[in-house]
Motif scaffolding. Structure first.
Motif, mmCIF file in Angstrom:
data_model
loop_
_atom_site.group_PDB
_atom_site.id
_atom_site.type_symbol
_atom_site.label_atom_id
_atom_site.label_comp_id
_atom_site.label_asym_id
_atom_site.label_seq_id
_atom_site.Cartn_x
_atom_site.Cartn_y
_atom_site.Cartn_z
ATOM 1 N N ASP A 14 -49.771 -23.863 -33.452
ATOM 2 C CA ASP A 14 -50.967 -24.231 -32.686
ATOM 3 C C ASP A 14 -50.629 -24.800 -31.310
ATOM 4 O OD1 ASP A 14 -49.906 -26.516 -33.944
ATOM 5 O OD2 ASP A 14 -51.833 -27.569 -33.792
ATOM 6 N N GLU A 15 -49.371 -25.132 -31.063
ATOM 7 C CA GLU A 15 -48.939 -25.657 -29.765
ATOM 8 C C GLU A 15 -48.454 -24.563 -28.814
ATOM 9 O OE1 GLU A 15 -47.286 -30.009 -31.111
ATOM 10 O OE2 GLU A 15 -45.941 -28.283 -31.284
ATOM 11 N N LYS A 16 -48.401 -23.336 -29.292
ATOM 12 C CA LYS A 16 -47.860 -22.241 -28.487
ATOM 13 C C LYS A 16 -48.559 -22.077 -27.135
ATOM 14 C CE LYS A 16 -46.481 -17.438 -28.871
ATOM 15 N NZ LYS A 16 -46.417 -16.262 -29.745
ATOM 16 N N PRO A 17 -49.894 -22.068 -27.048
ATOM 17 C CA PRO A 17 -50.528 -21.929 -25.717
ATOM 18 C C PRO A 17 -50.169 -23.070 -24.760
ATOM 19 C CG PRO A 17 -52.138 -21.561 -27.460
ATOM 20 C CD PRO A 17 -50.893 -22.069 -28.117
ATOM 21 N N LEU A 18 -50.085 -24.284 -25.264
ATOM 22 C CA LEU A 18 -49.738 -25.428 -24.424
ATOM 23 C C LEU A 18 -48.309 -25.315 -23.903
ATOM 24 C CD1 LEU A 18 -50.370 -28.244 -23.264
ATOM 25 C CD2 LEU A 18 -49.581 -29.181 -25.433
ATOM 26 N N VAL A 19 -47.392 -24.948 -24.771
ATOM 27 C CA VAL A 19 -45.992 -24.813 -24.366
ATOM 28 C C VAL A 19 -45.838 -23.682 -23.348
ATOM 29 C CG1 VAL A 19 -43.675 -24.230 -25.196
ATOM 30 C CG2 VAL A 19 -45.106 -25.809 -26.501
ATOM 31 N N LEU A 20 -46.534 -22.582 -23.567
ATOM 32 C CA LEU A 20 -46.479 -21.470 -22.619
ATOM 33 C C LEU A 20 -47.007 -21.884 -21.251
ATOM 34 C CD1 LEU A 20 -45.808 -18.499 -22.176
ATOM 35 C CD2 LEU A 20 -48.097 -17.955 -22.963
ATOM 36 N N GLU A 21 -48.094 -22.626 -21.214
ATOM 37 C CA GLU A 21 -48.635 -23.112 -19.938
ATOM 38 C C GLU A 21 -47.661 -24.066 -19.246
ATOM 39 O OE1 GLU A 21 -51.286 -22.146 -18.162
ATOM 40 O OE2 GLU A 21 -51.460 -20.626 -19.721
ATOM 41 N N GLY A 26 -43.784 -24.725 -14.855
ATOM 42 C CA GLY A 26 -42.441 -25.110 -14.431
ATOM 43 C C GLY A 26 -41.769 -24.096 -13.532
ATOM 44 N N VAL A 27 -42.099 -22.819 -13.667
ATOM 45 C CA VAL A 27 -41.452 -21.792 -12.846
ATOM 46 C C VAL A 27 -42.385 -21.200 -11.792
ATOM 47 C CG1 VAL A 27 -39.811 -21.165 -14.647
ATOM 48 C CG2 VAL A 27 -41.965 -19.941 -14.481
ATOM 49 N N ARG A 33 -39.021 -15.092 -10.166
ATOM 50 C CA ARG A 33 -40.196 -14.359 -10.631
ATOM 51 C C ARG A 33 -39.941 -13.689 -11.978
ATOM 52 N NH1 ARG A 33 -43.886 -16.614 -7.818
ATOM 53 N NH2 ARG A 33 -43.654 -16.442 -5.596
ATOM 54 N N VAL A 34 -38.671 -13.418 -12.300
ATOM 55 C CA VAL A 34 -38.363 -12.780 -13.581
ATOM 56 C C VAL A 34 -38.765 -13.690 -14.738
ATOM 57 C CG1 VAL A 34 -36.501 -11.893 -15.033
ATOM 58 C CG2 VAL A 34 -36.517 -11.404 -12.596
ATOM 59 N N ALA A 35 -38.519 -14.985 -14.604
ATOM 60 C CA ALA A 35 -38.897 -15.917 -15.661
ATOM 61 C C ALA A 35 -40.407 -15.945 -15.847
ATOM 62 C CB ALA A 35 -38.376 -17.321 -15.341
ATOM 63 N N LEU A 36 -41.150 -15.975 -14.752
ATOM 64 C CA LEU A 36 -42.606 -15.969 -14.851
ATOM 65 C C LEU A 36 -43.103 -14.648 -15.446
ATOM 66 C CD1 LEU A 36 -45.185 -17.529 -14.304
ATOM 67 C CD2 LEU A 36 -45.228 -16.547 -12.019
ATOM 68 N N HIS A 37 -42.491 -13.563 -15.043
ATOM 69 C CA HIS A 37 -42.865 -12.262 -15.589
ATOM 70 C C HIS A 37 -42.591 -12.212 -17.089
ATOM 71 C CE1 HIS A 37 -43.531 -7.915 -15.420
ATOM 72 N NE2 HIS A 37 -42.549 -7.826 -16.290
ATOM 73 N N ALA A 38 -41.453 -12.728 -17.513
ATOM 74 C CA ALA A 38 -41.090 -12.710 -18.934
ATOM 75 C C ALA A 38 -42.041 -13.560 -19.764
ATOM 76 C CB ALA A 38 -39.659 -13.196 -19.108
ATOM 77 N N LEU A 39 -42.560 -14.626 -19.182
ATOM 78 C CA LEU A 39 -43.459 -15.504 -19.931
ATOM 79 C C LEU A 39 -44.884 -14.972 -20.016
ATOM 80 C CD1 LEU A 39 -42.344 -18.952 -18.538
ATOM 81 C CD2 LEU A 39 -42.013 -18.106 -20.859
ATOM 82 N N PRO A 43 -42.705 -7.907 -23.637
ATOM 83 C CA PRO A 43 -41.278 -7.608 -23.411
ATOM 84 C C PRO A 43 -41.028 -6.159 -22.987
ATOM 85 C CG PRO A 43 -41.577 -8.780 -25.479
ATOM 86 C CD PRO A 43 -42.940 -8.469 -24.953
ATOM 87 N N ALA A 44 -41.851 -5.227 -23.444
ATOM 88 C CA ALA A 44 -41.642 -3.825 -23.077
ATOM 89 C C ALA A 44 -41.758 -3.621 -21.568
ATOM 90 C CB ALA A 44 -42.640 -2.940 -23.809
ATOM 91 N N LEU A 45 -42.695 -4.318 -20.937
ATOM 92 C CA LEU A 45 -42.832 -4.185 -19.482
ATOM 93 C C LEU A 45 -41.627 -4.749 -18.755
ATOM 94 C CD1 LEU A 45 -46.596 -4.995 -18.852
ATOM 95 C CD2 LEU A 45 -45.454 -2.796 -18.750
ATOM 96 N N LEU A 46 -41.066 -5.827 -19.277
ATOM 97 C CA LEU A 46 -39.870 -6.408 -18.666
ATOM 98 C C LEU A 46 -38.702 -5.428 -18.767
ATOM 99 C CD1 LEU A 46 -38.537 -8.826 -17.314
ATOM 100 C CD2 LEU A 46 -38.039 -9.723 -19.576
#
Length: 65
Positions: A14-21, A26-27, A33-39, A43-46
């Motif tokens: 249940d904390e996944k959306p908060l951690v993702l935000e 942070g980036v 930009r790769v880190a932001l794209h990965a988040l 994964p297929a687009l990356l």
């Protein structure tokens, strides 16, 4: 807070959306930009983006040679 007062635990589902935000925030203003794209994207687009960049690099190398 003193380091001896900190603890680390696994993220609850249940904390996944908060951690993702938090990770995106942070980036956000960095040049990585790769880190932001990965988040924010599947994964297929990356993988497609990485393959495309690699192919472009190889083709440019042949053009220069």
């Amino acid at each position: 807070m003193a380091p001896n007062h900190l603890s680390v635990r696994e993220m609850r589902e249940d904390e996944k959306p908060l951690v993702l935000e938090m990770l995106k925030a942070g980036v956000k203003d960095t040049e990585n930009r790769v880190a932001l794209h990965a988040l924010t994207r599947p994964p297929a687009l990356l993988l497609l983006a990485a393959a495309s960049s690699g192919l472009r690099f190889i083709l440019a190398s042949f053009a220069l040679a």
